[in-house]
Scaffold this motif. Structure first.
Motif, PDB file in Angstrom:
ATOM      1  N   LEU A  21       0.317  -1.320   0.070  1.00 49.85           N
ATOM      2  CA  LEU A  21      -0.371   0.202   0.149  1.00 49.85           C
ATOM      3  C   LEU A  21       1.054   1.138   0.283  1.00 49.85           C
ATOM      4  N   SER A  22       2.193   1.099   0.247  1.00 43.71           N
ATOM      5  CA  SER A  22       2.617   2.255   0.928  1.00 43.71           C
ATOM      6  C   SER A  22       3.431   2.773  -0.344  1.00 43.71           C
ATOM      7  N   ASN A  23       3.880   1.869  -1.464  1.00 48.41           N
ATOM      8  CA  ASN A  23       4.112   1.439  -2.945  1.00 48.41           C
ATOM      9  C   ASN A  23       3.489   2.164  -3.710  1.00 48.41           C
ATOM     10  N   ALA A  24       1.596   2.046  -3.392  1.00 49.24           N
ATOM     11  CA  ALA A  24       1.220   2.277  -4.465  1.00 49.24           C
ATOM     12  C   ALA A  24       1.087   3.237  -5.077  1.00 49.24           C
ATOM     13  N   ALA A  25       1.198   3.116  -6.690  1.00 43.63           N
ATOM     14  CA  ALA A  25       0.937   4.387  -7.489  1.00 43.63           C
ATOM     15  C   ALA A  25       0.233   5.434  -7.215  1.00 43.63           C
ATOM     16  N   ILE A  26       0.633   6.969  -7.292  1.00 42.84           N
ATOM     17  CA  ILE A  26      -0.419   8.004  -7.385  1.00 42.84           C
ATOM     18  C   ILE A  26      -1.566   7.788  -8.210  1.00 42.84           C
ATOM     19  N   PRO A  27      -2.958   7.885  -7.396  1.00 40.64           N
ATOM     20  CA  PRO A  27      -4.061   7.690  -8.173  1.00 40.64           C
ATOM     21  C   PRO A  27      -4.126   8.881  -9.332  1.00 40.64           C
ATOM     22  N   CYS A  28      -5.079   8.768 -10.423  1.00 48.47           N
ATOM     23  CA  CYS A  28      -5.087   9.381 -12.028  1.00 48.47           C
ATOM     24  C   CYS A  28      -5.638  11.164 -11.371  1.00 48.47           C
ATOM     25  N   GLY A  29      -6.864  10.358 -10.557  1.00 52.29           N
ATOM     26  CA  GLY A  29      -8.001  11.406 -10.310  1.00 52.29           C
ATOM     27  C   GLY A  29      -7.419  13.064  -9.280  1.00 52.29           C
ATOM     28  N   ALA A  36      -5.162  20.146 -13.188  1.00 52.98           N
ATOM     29  CA  ALA A  36      -6.322  20.961 -13.892  1.00 52.98           C
ATOM     30  C   ALA A  36      -5.391  22.173 -14.582  1.00 52.98           C
ATOM     31  N   ALA A  37      -5.127  23.009 -13.379  1.00 57.52           N
ATOM     32  CA  ALA A  37      -4.864  24.535 -13.593  1.00 57.52           C
ATOM     33  C   ALA A  37      -3.694  24.432 -14.957  1.00 57.52           C
ATOM     34  N   CYS A  38      -3.055  23.863 -14.837  1.00 62.04           N
ATOM     35  CA  CYS A  38      -2.596  24.324 -16.453  1.00 62.04           C
ATOM     36  C   CYS A  38      -2.806  24.209 -18.016  1.00 62.04           C
ATOM     37  N   GLY A  80      -4.763  12.454 -19.637  1.00 62.25           N
ATOM     38  CA  GLY A  80      -5.483  13.477 -19.143  1.00 62.25           C
ATOM     39  C   GLY A  80      -5.581  14.257 -19.862  1.00 62.25           C
ATOM     40  N   VAL A  81      -4.617  14.669 -20.401  1.00 62.79           N
ATOM     41  CA  VAL A  81      -4.310  15.519 -22.040  1.00 62.79           C
ATOM     42  C   VAL A  81      -4.430  15.341 -23.268  1.00 62.79           C
ATOM     43  N   LYS A  82      -5.005  14.321 -23.336  1.00 53.43           N
ATOM     44  CA  LYS A  82      -6.399  13.489 -24.445  1.00 53.43           C
ATOM     45  C   LYS A  82      -7.512  14.326 -24.032  1.00 53.43           C
ATOM     46  N   ASN A  83      -8.318  14.462 -22.871  1.00 50.43           N
ATOM     47  CA  ASN A  83      -9.684  14.945 -23.029  1.00 50.43           C
ATOM     48  C   ASN A  83      -9.528  16.526 -23.362  1.00 50.43           C
ATOM     49  N   PHE A  84      -8.255  17.292 -23.429  1.00 54.67           N
ATOM     50  CA  PHE A  84      -8.284  18.046 -23.829  1.00 54.67           C
ATOM     51  C   PHE A  84      -8.291  18.982 -24.989  1.00 54.67           C
TER      52      PHE A  84
END
Length: 117
Positions: A21-29, A36-38, A80-84
C-alpha cells in the motif's frame, strides 16, 4: 503453538499488505486535480502557467516516492491531455521550466512512460 504460528502469519501478511500500500502508485484523480490549472497555458490561452498550476505540480512532484509513481503520473498526464482539445506540445513541454520544477521525465505527449527510471 498453533496460535503463535497463526499470529506470526497474520503479522507477516499485514506487513506485506502495508508495504504494498505504501508503494501504491499515485491515482490519476490526484494527478488530474493537481494539473488541471495548467490547461490554460498548455492550450496557449495564458502567456505563462498560473500560480495554481505551478503549485499543484509542485505538490504532485513532492508526492513522488518511487519510479512507479513517476510512471503513473506520466501515464495519467498523457491520458488527461487527450481529454482537452487544443493542448499544444510546445506549451506542454515548457511547463516544468516555467514552474521551476524537476519532474524526472520529459513532459510531452510523446513520452514513453514505461522507459522512465
Amino acid at each position: 503453538m498453533k496460535s503463535i504460528f497463526f499470529s506470526m502469519v497474520l503479522v507477516l501478511s499485514l506487513l506485506y499488505c502495508f508495504a504494498h500500500l505504501s508503494n501504491a502508485a499515485i491515482p490519476c484523480g490526484t494527478v488530474d486535480m493537481k494539473a488541471a490549472a495548467c490547461i490554460s497555458f498548455a492550450t496557449g490561452k495564458d502567456a505563462k502557467p498560473s500560480a495554481a498550476c505551478c503549485s499543484g505540480l509542485q505538490q504532485l512532484a513532492q508526492t513522488v516516492k518511487s519510479v512507479n509513481d513517476k510512471k503513473a503520473i506520466c501515464r495519467c498526464l498523457k491520458a488527461g491531455v487527450k481529454n482537452f482539445a487544443g493542448v499544444q506540445e510546445k506549451f506542454l513541454t515548457q511547463i516544468p521550466n516555467a514552474c521551476k520544477i524537476k519532474v524526472g521525465f520529459p513532459v510531452s505527449m510523446n513520452t514513453n512512460c514505461e522507459t522512465i527510471h
